[in-house]
Design an enzyme around this catalytic site. Structure first.
Site, PDB file in Angstrom:
ATOM      1  N   GLY A 156       0.837  -1.192   0.000  1.00  0.00           N
ATOM      2  CA  GLY A 156       0.000   0.000   0.000  1.00  0.00           C
ATOM      3  C   GLY A 156       0.871   1.241   0.000  1.00  0.00           C
ATOM      4  N   GLU A 279      -3.446  11.843  -9.761  1.00  0.00           N
ATOM      5  CA  GLU A 279      -4.555  11.389  -8.928  1.00  0.00           C
ATOM      6  C   GLU A 279      -4.761  12.326  -7.744  1.00  0.00           C
ATOM      7  OE1 GLU A 279      -6.023   7.285  -6.676  1.00  0.00           O
ATOM      8  OE2 GLU A 279      -3.891   7.614  -7.017  1.00  0.00           O
ATOM      9  N   GLN A 373     -23.569  17.296  12.701  1.00  0.00           N
ATOM     10  CA  GLN A 373     -23.811  17.804  14.053  1.00  0.00           C
ATOM     11  C   GLN A 373     -24.842  18.935  14.023  1.00  0.00           C
ATOM     12  OE1 GLN A 373     -22.269  16.185  16.458  1.00  0.00           O
ATOM     13  NE2 GLN A 373     -23.207  17.313  18.142  1.00  0.00           N
TER      14      GLN A 373
END
Length: 419
Positions: A156, A279, A373
């Protein structure tokens, strides 16, 4: 500078109306996995003429490559910076489209961007004329759907050091090198439905150590012998963006499937990093859309929601939360404008791209949670859409490099160290 022109505003309005009429009603089915988004992507491209704009730019690229290849048989294609991309060469147009899609469905925006921007953009920037014509053009015009494949189950953040997907060099029947691709990739956006897969792999020429092997980019097509796609993952967010593993078992590839038509040794890592920067530079536009919708809905809600005999927007605690979301919104907008300027002028600034990707990702997660919230229990319900934006926003802190990796990359660029 910081104002959309008339054409961009018109596209913004059209895409928003299209999303409300065509995309939003299909989100429940796409999130449930009973529908795929790919046909809708193709329809959207045709509706707004995105295919025509991108197609014109791609055809110009093909013509330049043909001329270059005719002039020099040895030099190979000259890479075109990914920063020059966008819809018809207009990065602000792409940013506006991604922003509007992200207001409605960040997952749909991500799938579209990966297909046309990452997979298509990699081929347009690095491919030969034949590759751009065969795969880059139909990806850019959304006739085909693409995937960009780097992450592996054990690779990763350490994408290069831990990469085990390997292309072993073998001799083809025509005497030319061919490759046997073995390994797997995971968390692949569009994997379940993509036609074309841009795959990064080590090239094995018998080197004793993996660290000595170069990285090359291959174009793999759905249906090739030995290539299989796993089932869609079940995810916290971005559920309307199908994601899967993909597997390679002696997938035979000729040189026509080697991006650029030649190996670049260790320089192949630089090519991969270029795509990563592309990206990451798209994340601020997604965050822009997420935060903008959170802000718009929150302002409207605190104006009409009444408690203790008056609108809750009159309470200071609520006002501070609205100001906080607004501040994040204008910061992200400014980052998008600078990113677009860099793309238009082919300016490379990896530190800025990495740092702002990290900041925008965190900002949109915080803005979405603040919006929930403000709405109280209603914000937790699916009907108001904010809970989806919060779930989807979290992936921006994980994908295209985690926030920590983004910030470390920025710091190392600034300091001048790779350690």
């Amino acid at each position: 500078m910081f104002q959309l022109d008339e054409q961009h505003r018109m596209v913004q309005q059209m895409v928003r109306q299209w999303c409300e009429a065509h995309l939003e009603p299909r989100i429940p089915a796409m999130e449930a996995g009973t529908e795929m988004p790919f046909d809708l992507m193709k329809k959207m491209a045709k509706t707004f003429g995105l295919d025509a704009m991108a197609g014109a730019a791609a055809r110009k690229r093909i013509a330049r490559l043909r001329e270059a290849e005719a002039a020099s048989e040895s030099s190979g294609p000259e890479a075109e910076p990914a920063a020059s991309g966008g819809m018809g060469g207009d990065p602000m147009m792409m940013a506006v489209v991604v922003k509007e899609l992200s207001r409605c469905s960040p997952g749909f925006a991500m799938g579209f961007g990966v297909s046309a921007g990452l997979a298509g953009g990699a081929i347009l920037a690095k491919g030969t004329a034949d590759q751009v014509e065969r795969w880059g053009l139909p990806l850019a015009t959304v006739q085909l759907i693409g995937s960009w494949c780097l992450t592996e189950p054990g690779a990763g953040s350490d994408a290069f050091g831990s990469m085990i997907t390997t292309a072993k060099v073998v001799r083809g029947a025509d005497g030319e090198d061919a490759y046997l691709l073995n390994g797997s990739k995971t968390f692949i956006t569009n994997g379940p439905g993509a036609d074309v897969f841009v795959v990064y792999a080590r090239v094995d020429r018998g080197e004793p150590e993996r660290a000595q092997q170069g990285i090359a980019t291959f174009i793999v097509e759905r249906g090739m012998d030995g290539f299989t796609v796993g089932k869609p993952f079940k995810k916290m967010g971005m559920r309307d963006s199908p994601t899967s593993e993909i597997f390679f078992a002696d997938v035979r590839l000729d040189r026509a499937h080697l991006l650029g038509g030649r190996e670049r040794g260790r320089a192949g890592r630089a090519d991969t990093k270029d795509s990563l920067q592309n990206e990451r530079s798209g994340i601020p536009a997604m965050a822009w859309g997420i935060i903008e919708r959170c802000y718009d809905q929150s302002v409207a809600y605190v104006r009409q929601r009444r408690q203790f005999g008056r609108p809750i927007g009159e309470f200071q605690a609520v006002q501070l939360k609205i100001a906080d979301i607004y501040l994040k919104l204008v910061h992200v907008e400014n980052i998008v404008w600078r990113t677009v300027w860099m793309q238009q002028n082919k300016v490379r600034d990896p530190a800025f791209v990495n740092a702002t990707k990290a900041w925008c990702s965190q900002a949109c997660v915080e803005a979405a949670l603040t919006a929930i919230q403000l709405h109280g229990g209603y914000g937790y319900m699916e009907e108001l859409h904010i809970e989806k934006l919060a779930r989807d926003a979290k992936l921006l802190e994980l994908g295209a490099g985690t926030t920590d990796i983004n910030l470390l990359s920025a710091a190392r660029t600034l300091i001048g160290t790779t350690e």
